[in-house]
Enzyme design. Structure first.
Site: not given
Ligand code: SF4
Length: 300
Positions: A41, A123, A125
């Site tokens: 990111h 998120h 992940e």
């Protein structure tokens, strides 16, 4: 004249460096590749990889190359299967620390534990780790949340970028609330030591500085968390992506400025910020605090 203090641990973690190296090398070997989401990111890194033929796509439907890369955040087994089914070549740049969290979640879920993940449900992940539990894991930031514990067996995991401190607080309050519903409790500390080192280095700098500049993508979870460290210590803290976002007024009456950067921030962004601070202050002394990441050398 200002003093600029640069955190002893800042910028790229080993997982990010590894993912960038993998994607860059593969994009160079092939006729370009599609990356499923941003490799990290950070806008500069994404633009740099784009110029080398690694193009970000939001889903497999939009993939335009024969090869698809999974980013450092990892993904679910369904997506990996889909990549293969559709005939793409797979490049897996999942960080080894994230892979370990995926394995733990899968094995303990299969063993009959209710997996509870301390983290942000959206998120990438975390979405990936949930996928490894056949979507049975519950994700929450609230230790008081009502969660299902069907077999009275629970395993607590954390999003890797959460601090050990906040995870341990979550665990304490979760256990206090749910103890009467639990026969067996496992704790797997899946927080990433790399991000924790950056939080700790920022905390250590606090007595030296009057303001902190935190560099990193606005969509980077670990950078946002890093900014909270000195914010919570009542130090003026500014989260920026690029040097030109620095407002000269921030320096009014300030002579001691801290600089740190999230795990997805390249050295070039850090150098730009230091240079810009020197220009704005007219005169500056840079203090690079000492220390290296033991974790980086261990895993790289
Ligand atoms: S912050 Fe930690 S878990 Fe995330 S990519 Fe870097 S090393 Fe891996």
């Amino acid at each position: 004249m200002i003093d600029i203090y640069v955190a002893k641990v800042l910028g790229f973690c080993f997982g990010v460096r590894r993912a960038i190296d993998i994607v860059e090398a593969e994009a160079g070997k092939r006729d370009g590749i599609s990356t499923l989401g941003q490799v990290v990111h950070n806008p500069r890194v994404v633009a740099g990889l784009n110029s080398k033929g690694a193009i970000v796509v939001s889903s497999l439907d939009n993939a335009t190359h024969k090869t698809v890369a999974v980013t450092a955040h990892g993904t679910s087994p369904e997506v990996l299967e889909d990549i293969k089914k559709r005939g793409f070549n797979l490049i897996d740049a999942t960080c080894p620390i994230v892979s370990k969290a995926q394995r733990e979640a899968k094995e303990l879920s299969e063993a009959g534990f209710q997996v509870i993940i301390y983290g942000e449900a959206n998120h990438p992940e975390v979405r990936g780790v949930v996928g490894w539990t056949k979507n049975q894991a519950v994700v929450t930031l609230d230790p008081e949340a009502d969660v299902p514990i069907p077999w009275r067996r629970v395993v607590l995991l954390s999003q890797t970028t959460k601090s050990q401190r906040s995870f341990s607080e979550f665990v304490g309050r979760f256990v206090a609330k749910n103890m009467d519903r639990i026969n067996e409790l496992r704790l797997v500390n899946t927080t990433c030591p790399e991000t924790d080192e950056r939080y700790e280095a920022a905390r250590e700098m606090a007595p030296l500085i009057e303001m902190m500049i935190v560099i990193g993508g606005k969509n980077s979870a670990n950078t946002r968390k890093l900014a909270e460290v000195t914010e919570h210590m009542h130090i003026a803290t500014y989260h920026i992506e690029k040097a030109d976002e620095i407002d000269p007024h921030w320096l009014n009456g300030k002579s001691k400025v801290g600089v740190t950067a999230g795990a997805s921030t390249p050295d070039a962004d850090i150098d730009d910020v230091i240079t810009q601070l020197k220009v704005l202050a007219g005169e500056a002394k840079v203090h690079r605090l000492e220390g290296t990441s033991a974790v980086s050398s261990k895993f790289s």
